[in-house]
Design a protein around this motif. Structure first.
Motif, PDB file in Angstrom:
ATOM      1  N   VAL A 158      -3.659  59.980   9.520  1.00 29.09           N
ATOM      2  CA  VAL A 158      -4.458  60.896   8.707  1.00 29.09           C
ATOM      3  C   VAL A 158      -3.569  61.668   7.740  1.00 29.09           C
ATOM      4  O   VAL A 158      -3.870  61.779   6.535  1.00 29.09           O
ATOM      5  CB  VAL A 158      -5.250  61.851   9.608  1.00 29.09           C
ATOM      6  N   LEU A 159      -2.450  62.195   8.237  1.00 30.26           N
ATOM      7  CA  LEU A 159      -1.552  62.978   7.382  1.00 30.26           C
ATOM      8  C   LEU A 159      -0.942  62.114   6.276  1.00 30.26           C
ATOM      9  O   LEU A 159      -0.868  62.526   5.116  1.00 30.26           O
ATOM     10  CB  LEU A 159      -0.450  63.612   8.227  1.00 30.26           C
ATOM     11  N   ALA A 160      -0.502  60.902   6.648  1.00 25.46           N
ATOM     12  CA  ALA A 160       0.093  60.016   5.641  1.00 25.46           C
ATOM     13  C   ALA A 160      -0.933  59.603   4.596  1.00 25.46           C
ATOM     14  O   ALA A 160      -0.639  59.513   3.401  1.00 25.46           O
ATOM     15  CB  ALA A 160       0.689  58.785   6.320  1.00 25.46           C
ATOM     16  N   GLY A 161      -2.180  59.344   5.057  1.00 26.73           N
ATOM     17  CA  GLY A 161      -3.225  58.980   4.105  1.00 26.73           C
ATOM     18  C   GLY A 161      -3.525  60.097   3.121  1.00 26.73           C
ATOM     19  O   GLY A 161      -3.648  59.872   1.911  1.00 26.73           O
ATOM     20  N   MET A 162      -3.642  61.318   3.630  1.00 28.53           N
ATOM     21  CA  MET A 162      -3.881  62.453   2.738  1.00 28.53           C
ATOM     22  C   MET A 162      -2.702  62.656   1.795  1.00 28.53           C
ATOM     23  O   MET A 162      -2.893  62.959   0.610  1.00 28.53           O
ATOM     24  CB  MET A 162      -4.122  63.709   3.566  1.00 28.53           C
ATOM     25  N   GLY A 163      -1.505  62.476   2.303  1.00 31.17           N
ATOM     26  CA  GLY A 163      -0.328  62.598   1.437  1.00 31.17           C
ATOM     27  C   GLY A 163      -0.339  61.566   0.325  1.00 31.17           C
ATOM     28  O   GLY A 163      -0.036  61.873  -0.837  1.00 31.17           O
ATOM     29  N   GLY A 164      -0.694  60.314   0.657  1.00 31.66           N
ATOM     30  CA  GLY A 164      -0.772  59.274  -0.374  1.00 31.66           C
ATOM     31  C   GLY A 164      -1.831  59.584  -1.415  1.00 31.66           C
ATOM     32  O   GLY A 164      -1.630  59.389  -2.617  1.00 31.66           O
ATOM     33  N   ALA A 165      -2.984  60.102  -0.961  1.00 32.75           N
ATOM     34  CA  ALA A 165      -4.057  60.434  -1.903  1.00 32.75           C
ATOM     35  C   ALA A 165      -3.653  61.573  -2.825  1.00 32.75           C
ATOM     36  O   ALA A 165      -3.871  61.514  -4.042  1.00 32.75           O
ATOM     37  CB  ALA A 165      -5.322  60.797  -1.124  1.00 32.75           C
ATOM     38  N   VAL A 166      -3.067  62.622  -2.238  1.00 34.41           N
ATOM     39  CA  VAL A 166      -2.659  63.775  -3.047  1.00 34.41           C
ATOM     40  C   VAL A 166      -1.563  63.390  -4.029  1.00 34.41           C
ATOM     41  O   VAL A 166      -1.599  63.767  -5.218  1.00 34.41           O
ATOM     42  CB  VAL A 166      -2.197  64.926  -2.130  1.00 34.41           C
ATOM     43  N   ALA A 167      -0.572  62.622  -3.565  1.00 33.95           N
ATOM     44  CA  ALA A 167       0.533  62.229  -4.445  1.00 33.95           C
ATOM     45  C   ALA A 167       0.036  61.358  -5.596  1.00 33.95           C
ATOM     46  O   ALA A 167       0.456  61.516  -6.751  1.00 33.95           O
ATOM     47  CB  ALA A 167       1.602  61.490  -3.641  1.00 33.95           C
ATOM     48  N   THR A 168      -0.891  60.435  -5.283  1.00 31.76           N
ATOM     49  CA  THR A 168      -1.424  59.573  -6.333  1.00 31.76           C
ATOM     50  C   THR A 168      -2.238  60.366  -7.344  1.00 31.76           C
ATOM     51  O   THR A 168      -2.141  60.147  -8.558  1.00 31.76           O
ATOM     52  CB  THR A 168      -2.288  58.464  -5.715  1.00 31.76           C
ATOM     53  N   ALA A 169      -3.055  61.294  -6.849  1.00 28.02           N
ATOM     54  CA  ALA A 169      -3.843  62.128  -7.764  1.00 28.02           C
ATOM     55  C   ALA A 169      -2.944  62.956  -8.667  1.00 28.02           C
ATOM     56  O   ALA A 169      -3.207  63.100  -9.872  1.00 28.02           O
ATOM     57  CB  ALA A 169      -4.773  63.035  -6.957  1.00 28.02           C
ATOM     58  N   ALA A 170      -1.856  63.496  -8.097  1.00 27.80           N
ATOM     59  CA  ALA A 170      -0.917  64.266  -8.917  1.00 27.80           C
ATOM     60  C   ALA A 170      -0.260  63.385  -9.963  1.00 27.80           C
ATOM     61  O   ALA A 170      -0.075  63.797 -11.121  1.00 27.80           O
ATOM     62  CB  ALA A 170       0.140  64.913  -8.019  1.00 27.80           C
ATOM     63  N   LEU A 171       0.096  62.170  -9.576  1.00 27.79           N
ATOM     64  CA  LEU A 171       0.718  61.248 -10.532  1.00 27.79           C
ATOM     65  C   LEU A 171      -0.251  60.884 -11.654  1.00 27.79           C
ATOM     66  O   LEU A 171       0.133  60.824 -12.827  1.00 27.79           O
ATOM     67  CB  LEU A 171       1.189  59.986  -9.799  1.00 27.79           C
ATOM     68  N   VAL A 172      -1.510  60.656 -11.294  1.00 26.48           N
ATOM     69  CA  VAL A 172      -2.517  60.327 -12.306  1.00 26.48           C
ATOM     70  C   VAL A 172      -2.687  61.484 -13.290  1.00 26.48           C
ATOM     71  O   VAL A 172      -2.779  61.284 -14.509  1.00 26.48           O
ATOM     72  CB  VAL A 172      -3.854  59.967 -11.635  1.00 26.48           C
ATOM     73  N   ARG A 173      -2.746  62.708 -12.752  1.00 29.52           N
ATOM     74  CA  ARG A 173      -2.873  63.872 -13.646  1.00 29.52           C
ATOM     75  C   ARG A 173      -1.657  63.988 -14.556  1.00 29.52           C
ATOM     76  O   ARG A 173      -1.789  64.325 -15.744  1.00 29.52           O
ATOM     77  CB  ARG A 173      -3.034  65.148 -12.811  1.00 29.52           C
ATOM     78  N   TYR A 174      -0.478  63.723 -14.008  1.00 29.90           N
ATOM     79  CA  TYR A 174       0.741  63.786 -14.830  1.00 29.90           C
ATOM     80  C   TYR A 174       0.715  62.731 -15.934  1.00 29.90           C
ATOM     81  O   TYR A 174       1.057  63.021 -17.095  1.00 29.90           O
ATOM     82  CB  TYR A 174       1.963  63.585 -13.937  1.00 29.90           C
ATOM     83  N   VAL A 175       0.293  61.516 -15.587  1.00 31.03           N
ATOM     84  CA  VAL A 175       0.224  60.450 -16.597  1.00 31.03           C
ATOM     85  C   VAL A 175      -0.801  60.797 -17.671  1.00 31.03           C
ATOM     86  O   VAL A 175      -0.559  60.606 -18.873  1.00 31.03           O
ATOM     87  CB  VAL A 175      -0.110  59.103 -15.926  1.00 31.03           C
ATOM     88  N   ASP A 176      -1.961  61.315 -17.252  1.00 26.26           N
ATOM     89  CA  ASP A 176      -2.987  61.698 -18.227  1.00 26.26           C
ATOM     90  C   ASP A 176      -2.465  62.789 -19.163  1.00 26.26           C
ATOM     91  O   ASP A 176      -2.704  62.749 -20.380  1.00 26.26           O
ATOM     92  CB  ASP A 176      -4.238  62.196 -17.507  1.00 26.26           C
ATOM     93  N   LEU A 177      -1.751  63.755 -18.593  1.00 29.84           N
ATOM     94  CA  LEU A 177      -1.196  64.834 -19.419  1.00 29.84           C
ATOM     95  C   LEU A 177      -0.153  64.290 -20.380  1.00 29.84           C
ATOM     96  O   LEU A 177      -0.104  64.685 -21.556  1.00 29.84           O
ATOM     97  CB  LEU A 177      -0.584  65.908 -18.519  1.00 29.84           C
ATOM     98  N   THR A 178       0.677  63.360 -19.885  1.00 30.08           N
ATOM     99  CA  THR A 178       1.690  62.763 -20.755  1.00 30.08           C
ATOM    100  C   THR A 178       1.053  62.002 -21.902  1.00 30.08           C
ATOM    101  O   THR A 178       1.485  62.098 -23.056  1.00 30.08           O
ATOM    102  CB  THR A 178       2.588  61.823 -19.935  1.00 30.08           C
ATOM    103  N   VAL A 179       0.016  61.233 -21.590  1.00 26.48           N
ATOM    104  CA  VAL A 179      -0.690  60.482 -22.641  1.00 26.48           C
ATOM    105  C   VAL A 179      -1.307  61.433 -23.647  1.00 26.48           C
ATOM    106  O   VAL A 179      -1.250  61.205 -24.865  1.00 26.48           O
ATOM    107  CB  VAL A 179      -1.764  59.576 -21.998  1.00 26.48           C
TER     108      VAL A 179
END
Length: 366
Positions: free
Chosen positions: A129-150
């Motif tokens: 559960v913890l690893a899954g939530m960590g993967g989801a949060v990290a991916t969402a943060a990366l997506v937001r960073y990529v969107d901001l960069t674009v």
């Protein structure tokens, strides 16, 4: 996970079982990384990818009989599901945690541990559960960073395009459009002058012809100026190329020194255009035998110095007076310096040469 499996070599009597766990782990990892690297579009099919990963986790579970290697692999599977599905993978994590608790109970029945160790083992399933939530949060943060960069990149491109259009409009307004306006006025007066004042008509015709030649020359100079500064080329190489080209055409010895950081696009363009205009003035008026060009940096300021050993001239207190005398070069250079937040100074004396100094901020936004 490989570390935990390798530690099993020291703790488990059945070495072949541990080696098989390591082999399956390595093969599954290599296969998944290879597919995701070569065919990244596969992540669009999230459920099949997660199902394949579950098959590998099940194989690890059966081979390790609920050992530590399985819990580590299950945590990785949960993180992968979180990365692909986000928080929608909550159901998958719950199922994985349930499988983890079942595996923990199985492991404790096969090899009973002390109560402290048993409690520790029963806590492992929550890693999913913890690893899954960590993967989801990290991916969402990366997506937001990529969107901001674009978004930032697109904004910079729009700003650069607007600056380029404004710069081109300024160039056309300051050169070709003024000349063509004069040609237009002369052409409008030509028909009536042909009937009433033939001599004046002849002068007007000559004005139209000369104005057309000047407009063509200005347009050619404008195009050469736009091509002179190639953003993909370093600023130092651009300055040296402009200087070499002018030295070849004018036949005047030139020494160039560039010791500054790379300026912004707008600054480097205006500096290159000022340099070209300064060298043109030297060729037309100075009768110099040697020219020194220096580009130096002082703090956040860029300084261009063009010095010649020519005949010099008397500098008026206001450079704007030169425009009334038909000398537009220094006036245009002053306007270019001001366009990027800088200023221009001219020092000259008859028989003592001329020094033109332009000082601008490296980044006009600072």
């Amino acid at each position: 996970m490989l570390t935990s499996a390798g530690a099993g070599l020291l703790l488990v009597a059945d070495l072949w079982r541990v080696l098989s766990v390591i082999a399956v782990t390595v093969l599954a990892t290599v296969a998944e990384v290879t597919v995701l690297t070569r065919h990244p579009a596969v992540v669009r099919r999230a459920l099949p990818v997660i199902a394949v990963d579950w098959l590998a986790a099940t194989a690890i579970l059966l081979l390790s009989k609920g050992g530590m290697a399985y819990f580590c692999f299950a945590a990785g599977s949960a993180a992968l599901a979180g990365a692909l599905l986000g928080m929608r993978a909550l159901g998958i994590w719950v199922v994985q945690a349930a499988f983890g608790f079942a595996a923990a109970v199985w492991a404790l029945r096969v090899a009973p541990y002390s109560p402290d160790v048993a409690a520790f083992v029963m806590a492992f399933p929550m890693l999913s559960v913890l690893a899954g939530m960590g993967g989801a949060v990290a991916t969402a943060a990366l997506v937001r960073y990529v969107d901001l960069t674009v978004e930032v990149t697109a904004s910079a491109q729009r700003s650069a395009a607007a600056d380029e259009r404004a710069r081109l409009a300024r160039e056309l307004h300051d050169s070709v459009s003024k000349t063509l306006r004069g040609v237009s006025f002369a052409a409008l007066a030509l028909p009536s002058s042909l009937r009433r004042h033939p001599a004046l008509a002849e002068q007007l015709a000559e004005t139209v012809s000369r104005g057309a030649e000047v407009a063509a020359k200005e347009a050619r100079q404008l195009l050469e100026g736009l091509r002179g500064d190639v953003p993909d080329r370093s600023f130092e190489d651009t300055v040296h190329e402009v200087s070499r080209s002018w030295q070849h055409d004018a036949g005047v010895a030139t020494r160039v020194t560039v010791a500054c950081a790379e300026p912004g696009v707008a600054v480097r363009y205006e500096i290159v255009r000022v340099l070209q205009e300064a060298l043109t003035n030297v060729q037309r008026h100075a009768f110099a035998s040697h020219v020194t060009i220096r580009l130096i940096q002082s703090g956040g300021l860029l300084e261009l110095i063009v010095a010649d050993d020519g005949i010099g001239f008397v500098v008026p207190e206001e450079l704007g007076r030169l425009q009334s005398q038909g000398h537009f070069g220094l006036v245009g250079m002053t306007e270019r310096a001001r366009a990027v937040g800088g200023h221009l100074r001219v020092r000259s004396y008859p028989g003592a040469g001329t020094v033109v100094t332009v000082c601008v901020p490296l980044d006009p936004l600072e």
